[in-house]
Design an enzyme around this catalytic site. Structure first.
Site, PDB file in Angstrom:
ATOM      1  N   HIS A   1     -30.913 -10.293   0.648  1.00 40.63           N
ATOM      2  CA  HIS A   1     -32.111 -10.121   1.476  1.00 40.63           C
ATOM      3  C   HIS A   1     -32.874  -8.878   1.045  1.00 40.63           C
ATOM      4  CE1 HIS A   1     -30.607 -12.562   5.212  1.00 40.63           C
ATOM      5  NE2 HIS A   1     -30.566 -13.259   4.092  1.00 40.63           N
TER       6      HIS A   1
ATOM      7  N   TYR B   1     -34.310  -8.522  14.289  1.00 39.96           N
ATOM      8  CA  TYR B   1     -33.855  -7.647  15.374  1.00 39.96           C
ATOM      9  C   TYR B   1     -34.893  -7.727  16.480  1.00 39.96           C
ATOM     10  CZ  TYR B   1     -30.273  -5.381  12.465  1.00 39.96           C
ATOM     11  OH  TYR B   1     -29.154  -5.116  11.703  1.00 39.96           O
TER      12      TYR B   1
ATOM     13  N   PRO C   1     -22.712  -1.922  16.294  1.00 41.50           N
ATOM     14  CA  PRO C   1     -23.068  -2.805  15.165  1.00 41.50           C
ATOM     15  C   PRO C   1     -24.562  -2.939  14.864  1.00 41.50           C
ATOM     16  CG  PRO C   1     -22.464  -4.070  17.099  1.00 41.50           C
ATOM     17  CD  PRO C   1     -22.190  -2.645  17.432  1.00 41.50           C
TER      18      PRO C   1
ATOM     19  N   LYS D   1     -23.249  -1.129   9.983  1.00 40.22           N
ATOM     20  CA  LYS D   1     -22.667  -0.083   9.141  1.00 40.22           C
ATOM     21  C   LYS D   1     -21.154  -0.026   9.116  1.00 40.22           C
ATOM     22  CE  LYS D   1     -26.473   1.490   7.559  1.00 40.22           C
ATOM     23  NZ  LYS D   1     -26.809   0.937   6.238  1.00 40.22           N
TER      24      LYS D   1
ATOM     25  N   TYR E   1     -30.925   1.653   6.015  1.00 39.95           N
ATOM     26  CA  TYR E   1     -30.394   0.295   6.184  1.00 39.95           C
ATOM     27  C   TYR E   1     -29.755  -0.216   4.893  1.00 39.95           C
ATOM     28  CZ  TYR E   1     -29.897  -4.210   8.480  1.00 39.95           C
ATOM     29  OH  TYR E   1     -29.369  -5.350   9.065  1.00 39.95           O
TER      30      TYR E   1
HETATM   31  C1  PHB Z   1     -24.052 -10.044  11.387  1.00 35.48           C
HETATM   32  O1  PHB Z   1     -24.569 -10.793  10.547  1.00 35.48           O
HETATM   33  O2  PHB Z   1     -22.975 -10.316  11.952  1.00 35.48           O
HETATM   34  C2  PHB Z   1     -24.727  -8.764  11.747  1.00 35.48           C
HETATM   35  C3  PHB Z   1     -25.913  -8.446  11.151  1.00 35.48           C
HETATM   36  C4  PHB Z   1     -26.550  -7.252  11.476  1.00 35.48           C
HETATM   37  C5  PHB Z   1     -26.001  -6.398  12.398  1.00 35.48           C
HETATM   38  C6  PHB Z   1     -24.789  -6.720  12.991  1.00 35.48           C
HETATM   39  C7  PHB Z   1     -24.143  -7.910  12.657  1.00 35.48           C
HETATM   40  O3  PHB Z   1     -26.633  -5.259  12.725  1.00 35.48           O
END
Ligand code: PHB
Ligand code: APR
Length: 396
Positions: free
Chosen positions: A75, A204, A296, A300, A388
């Protein structure tokens, strides 16, 4: 009691323990991994799945990246969704060409376990470690139980990679560790759904009803998360309520929405920030979740475990080639600088994107203003992007 010996005794076959054993093997250093659960359990545990550029580069450079390269989803950006609109953050463009890869943590563990086995490595499954002794001598040892018998692994160094609920961290003498903790007043309800991902990149979402995250695992599997109360019961979330809430929180003017499909997994993830200092005591070195937990939201946890063991493997290699402990003695200091930066970034993402109980209109408009500023300022987006895709790893 049966006793075996190795150079580095590793407690825990998570990403930290397995990758450390692999990196040590490449340095010609022997190790034994002791894991409480079965191989099947470890390879089946659903966790997160976003790999930083540095993590991907390390896995490929050390020969465990073939499946990651074939099946991982590369990505170059993420979306932030708020106020009915999605805003794209060009991670690659803003970070000098770096990206992230979506690849499930348990798939990575399968690759690391297979690589250890193919190289003749020793992983003792269903062998919970129960005691540590002589940490302040040159011959520390791990007591572990297997097939109902007590065994001992004598070694030069112990790597505590046994996660947040392991036995290594509590094994340190009273008062040797400072614990810094932040408990967030909410949790995440996570699902896996057999539905084709309708966005090529993660979304997000900020909404007055709470946070939502759109992620994926494959062209057939979508991974979704919802902010929920801290002590929430899964039973309170029948499938249609989950889909209803996701539809509401992700509602955008361009009509984008996650596709629905059978939910094949549901789980609740705690939101906690924790760091212990120091991350070492004499010949015991803590790495990964045994030393720190991040919420999460910044994706990270896994990457921080990888960064720790990269530093530790380099320090152990220096010791075994030169007898010098310089890097070993600096291990904690080196790791903690990055750990706190990553903790800060995870706290910032969490604070910006979640609704806090008791927060009123002032805080809600402040959060929206922060998102508006973030998605209209090159400087702000660049700061998010560089964090990120992954901050540089010092000391290795
Ligand atoms: C996930 O794909 O499980 C995932 C992605 C981004 C995050 C947390 C979990 O910030
Ligand atoms: N003896 C042996 N093994 C143990 C013991 C014990 N007493 N206690 C725990 N373990 C094992 C667990 O079963 C688990 O397999 O240690 C392993 C720790 O793995 P993780 O919890 O995955 O921790 P870590 O390797 O540091 O990886 C951190 O994992 O949980 C995610 O979000 C987290 O992504 C982060 C990553």
């Amino acid at each position: 009691m049966h006793s075996i010996h190795t150079q580095v005794g590793i407690v825990g076959a998570g990403p930290a323990g397995l990758l450390l054993s692999h990196l040590l093997h490449l340095e010609g250093i022997e190790s034994v991994v002791i894991e409480a659960h079965s191989r099947q359990y470890v390879e089946g545990r659903i966790r997160a799945g976003v790999l930083e550029q540095g993590t991907v580069d390390l896995l490929i450079a050390t020969g465990v990246g073939d499946r990651l390269r074939q099946e991982g989803l590369l990505h170059h950006g993420i979306y932030l969704s708020f106020d009915g609109r999605r805003h794209r953050i060009d991670l690659t463009g803003l970070s000098g060409g770096r990206s992230i890869t979506v690849y499930a943590q348990h798939e990575l563990l399968k690759d690391l376990i297979q690589a250890r086995i193919d190289a003749g490595g020793q992983i003792l499954f269903e062998a919970p470690a129960v005691s540590l002794r002589d940490l302040d001598t040159a011959t520390p040892a791990i007591g572990f139980r297997q097939d109902g018998q007590l065994h001992e692994l004598a070694c030069d160094f112990i790597a505590g990679c046994d996660g947040n609920h392991g036995m290594c961290r509590p094994s340190l003498p009273e008062g040797r560790l400072a614990v810094y903790e932040r408990l967030y007043p909410f949790a995440w309800l996570g699902i896996l759904a057999e539905a084709p991902p309708t966005s090529e990149e993660l979304v997000y979402g900020y909404h007055e009803r709470g946070f939502a995250l759109f992620s994926m695992r494959s062209p057939k599997i979508t991974r979704l998360y919802l902010q929920c109360p801290r002590d929430e019961e899964i039973a309170n979330w029948p499938d249609d309520r989950i889909w209803g809430e996701l539809r509401t929180r992700f509602a955008t003017s361009d009509g984008w929405a996650p596709a629905h499909g059978p939910i094949v997994h549901k789980g609740i993830t705690e939101m906690r920030g924790l760091v212990v200092e120091p991350m070492q005591y004499r010949n015991l070195f803590l790495a990964g979740d045994a030393a720190h937990i991040v919420p999460p939201t910044g994706a990270k946890g896994l990457n921080l475990a990888v960064a720790d063991v990269r530093v530790l493997a380099g320090a152990l290699a220096e010791f075994y080639t030169s007898g010098r402990r310089r890097l070993l003695d600096q291990y904690s200091k080196t790791c903690l600088r990055r750990v706190w930066k990553v903790q800060r970034f995870s706290w910032w993402m969490t604070s910006m994107l979640h609704r806090f109980e008791g927060d009123g209109g002032f805080d809600q408009r402040r959060q929206l203003a922060e998102l508006d500023y973030l998605t209209s300022s090159q400087a702000a987006m660049t700061a998010l992007a560089e964090n990120y895709v992954g901050l540089p790893i010092e000391g290795c």
